[in-house]
Design an enzyme around this catalytic site. Structure first.
Site, mmCIF file in Angstrom:
data_model
loop_
_atom_site.group_PDB
_atom_site.id
_atom_site.type_symbol
_atom_site.label_atom_id
_atom_site.label_comp_id
_atom_site.label_asym_id
_atom_site.label_seq_id
_atom_site.Cartn_x
_atom_site.Cartn_y
_atom_site.Cartn_z
ATOM 1 N N CYS A 54 0.814 -1.225 0.000
ATOM 2 C CA CYS A 54 0.000 0.000 0.000
ATOM 3 C C CYS A 54 0.840 1.265 0.000
ATOM 4 O O CYS A 54 0.528 2.225 -0.704
ATOM 5 C CB CYS A 54 -0.978 0.002 1.173
ATOM 6 N N HIS A 84 -1.870 1.874 7.363
ATOM 7 C CA HIS A 84 -2.373 1.844 5.990
ATOM 8 C C HIS A 84 -2.466 3.275 5.465
ATOM 9 O O HIS A 84 -2.645 4.217 6.239
ATOM 10 C CB HIS A 84 -3.743 1.161 5.958
ATOM 11 N N ASP A 129 -8.179 4.298 -2.811
ATOM 12 C CA ASP A 129 -7.214 3.428 -2.132
ATOM 13 C C ASP A 129 -6.766 2.367 -3.127
ATOM 14 O O ASP A 129 -7.547 1.515 -3.531
ATOM 15 C CB ASP A 129 -7.892 2.792 -0.916
#
Length: 299
Positions: free
Chosen positions: A73, A112, A127
């Site tokens: 991520c 995250h 995202d």
């Protein structure tokens, strides 16, 4: 070329986006986002083939755009952040605490990264780095309590006193080689994903996390070698030697899941054929026992 300047056209080539860029609008954002998640895998293979992961934009760009790799991520969403800024979007980085189903709670520390994009006064969450079956396919309106159906399923946000909670409604899974009793998913089953606030972050806020995740033995990214990619019909995930192919909404409210166990040789070939990844160093596949081999649903 390795240290050459970052170039938006080169990025477009990497994600196979060949339309003329005109406006920083929702339609363009959606198209670029979908190309991004369908060509750049969510993967943590670097830590399983002896490569350090640098949280540096140029290093991330070289890895993903020039070496045609994916990333986790912190890498894939950071690259998307750069691209959207280049295109004139009003975009900022946010931090989230992911939900741990085994512990029935959210992580204490932010672990995250996601993006907030504002278009014509409306806020959207983007995202690119959740991976697996919980990856959104389109920007989501930042609005509390509204179901937002997409191909992967129904997503929604709930806001409480400045904290936003992100969830997805799970579908049943049909696994041809298993009896239906082996997969107790029921429709309407809510999966909590993460919580976040709208406090803007800088990528440097994640440097400590990036270093920690590479050395912490407890972290799932150390326990499993993961590569997942969104496809036009669902998602592919290679975890250790287990390849899972999921087709969304195969029948009404049910996803088709095919699971194959690969040999070491097939792992390398599958990375090349299905994920378009050729590693420079030797991968040591990992899938620690005691955790579900089908992590398409867990990453």
């Amino acid at each position: 070329m390795a240290d050459g300047k970052m170039n938006i056209q080169e990025y477009f080539g990497r994600i196979s986006y060949n339309k003329l860029h005109k406006d920083a609008d929702l339609q363009t954002l959606t198209a670029i986002f979908q190309h991004h998640i369908q060509t750049i895998p969510f993967e943590n293979l670097s830590m399983h083939c002896g490569e350090a992961i640098e949280l540096d934009l140029q290093a991330t760009y070289n890895k993903i755009v020039r070496k045609k790799r994916g990333g986790w991520c912190l890498e894939t969403t950071h690259l998307l952040f750069w691209a959207l800024q280049e295109l004139g979007y009003d975009v900022c980085i946010l931090g989230a605490n992911s939900y741990k189903p085994a512990e029935k709670g959210y992580t204490a520390e932010i672990n995250h990264i996601l993006l907030k994009v504002v278009i014509k006064g409306e806020s959207y969450i983007v995202d690119a780095g959740f991976g697996g079956a919980y990856q959104m396919w389109q920007p989501l309106m930042l609005i509390s309590g509204k179901d937002q159906p997409q191909v992967p399923g129904i997503f929604h946000f709930m806001e409480d006193d400045g904290t936003w909670y992100f969830e997805k409604v799970k579908r049943k899974h049909y696994i041809p080689e298993h009896s239906k009793n082996d997969f107790p998913h029921t429709p309407g089953n809510i999966r909590k994903l993460y919580r976040f606030t709208l406090e803007p972050r800088h990528i440097d806020d994640f440097q400590e996390l990036n270093a920690y995740l590479q050395v912490s033995p407890d972290n799932i990214l150390r326990k499993k070698s993961i590569c997942s990619l969104q496809t036009t019909y669902g998602v592919l995930a290679l975890v250790g030697w287990t390849l899972t192919e999921m087709k969304y909404n195969y029948t009404e409210d049910m996803d088709l899941v095919n699971i194959t166990t690969l040999t070491d040789e097939e792992v390398e070939k599958t990375l090349k054929d299905k994920f378009n990844i050729v590693l420079e160093n030797k991968l040591v596949p990992v899938n620690v026992r005691g955790l579900p081999p089908n992590l398409v649903d867990k990453i």
